[in-house]
Scaffold this active site. Sequence first.
Site, mmCIF file in Angstrom:
data_model
loop_
_atom_site.group_PDB
_atom_site.id
_atom_site.type_symbol
_atom_site.label_atom_id
_atom_site.label_comp_id
_atom_site.label_asym_id
_atom_site.label_seq_id
_atom_site.Cartn_x
_atom_site.Cartn_y
_atom_site.Cartn_z
ATOM 1 N N ASP A 84 17.474 35.372 -38.201
ATOM 2 C CA ASP A 84 16.347 35.940 -38.340
ATOM 3 C C ASP A 84 15.130 35.041 -38.366
ATOM 4 O OD1 ASP A 84 14.591 38.131 -37.943
ATOM 5 O OD2 ASP A 84 14.371 38.105 -40.401
ATOM 6 N N SER A 95 9.476 40.977 -37.590
ATOM 7 C CA SER A 95 10.817 41.523 -37.080
ATOM 8 C C SER A 95 10.590 42.966 -36.838
ATOM 9 C CB SER A 95 11.837 40.968 -37.634
ATOM 10 O OG SER A 95 12.015 39.675 -37.831
ATOM 11 N N GLN A 115 16.612 40.122 -30.364
ATOM 12 C CA GLN A 115 15.427 40.562 -31.353
ATOM 13 C C GLN A 115 14.276 40.825 -30.528
ATOM 14 O OE1 GLN A 115 13.023 38.300 -34.492
ATOM 15 N NE2 GLN A 115 14.671 39.102 -35.733
#
Length: 285
Positions: free
Chosen positions: A203, A227, A277
């Site tokens: 991430d 995110s 993502q």
Amino acid sequence: MAGSVEKLLELLEIEQLDVDLFRGAQPETERQRVFGGQVAAQALVAASRSADPEFELHSLHSYFLRPGDHLVPIIYRVERIRDGRSFETRRVVALQHGREIYSQTCNFQKPEDGYEHSDQAPVVGRPEEGLSLADLAAARSEKELRHWQHEWAGLDIRHMGMSGHGLEVDPARPAEARLWVKVDGALPDDPVLQKAAFTYASDLTLIGASLVPHGIHINSPKLQPASLDHTIWFHRPLRADDWWLYDQTSPSASGGRGLSLARVFASDGTLAATVAQEGLIRRIG
């Protein structure tokens, strides 16, 4: 955050409160909100603890719903959605202050043989030829270096190039970035911990890939990054404590959001995972 591999392992040792109910500890951090990779990794561990050990995690799909409060623990509630002969599915909800901050759906499969094919790894230099993100932080300022050492020193990340800086600009693919990554220390052989540590690290850099064509750093005061969702498909065995190549590209940015995709190659060139993502990249001012 995980300033060392020992601190990362502490984060992944979630506490079981009841059947399918867990509590995740928080690290000491200078951040204003919980790091998304931490929540995703802890949720993965919670889901795996409720699954049959004969089944292996092959995918997770998740949404970041609200900013996490780093001052209080996170509660993880697991729902057993499906228990089949070949697949098991778990849904995990992360809770703080009585509200959902994150949701994750995990799918597990009993290992089986099947057709095989995969992409080949791109030609790239060895990790030691790349620029350490710790060194890049030190080049910016002593404050940046101290921040890196406190928050991220549990990871070793080597920058190998991005579009226009080490990689040729390709008009058909305007945003590319390549990194070698590994946990900076040895982890247990437990596949759950290896995948959780990988999820934690996965991430950290994807939003940055979506900013490559725009010449703005993720820490810029002119940017609000976050995110929004995160998906991982695990194709083959992967060790987070061995080098893996994060071959990132961003096919689109629009509406204040940037989409990033990444192929993950193990050190032997095997395609081990794929990550996707979408992140908030809201312009301020």
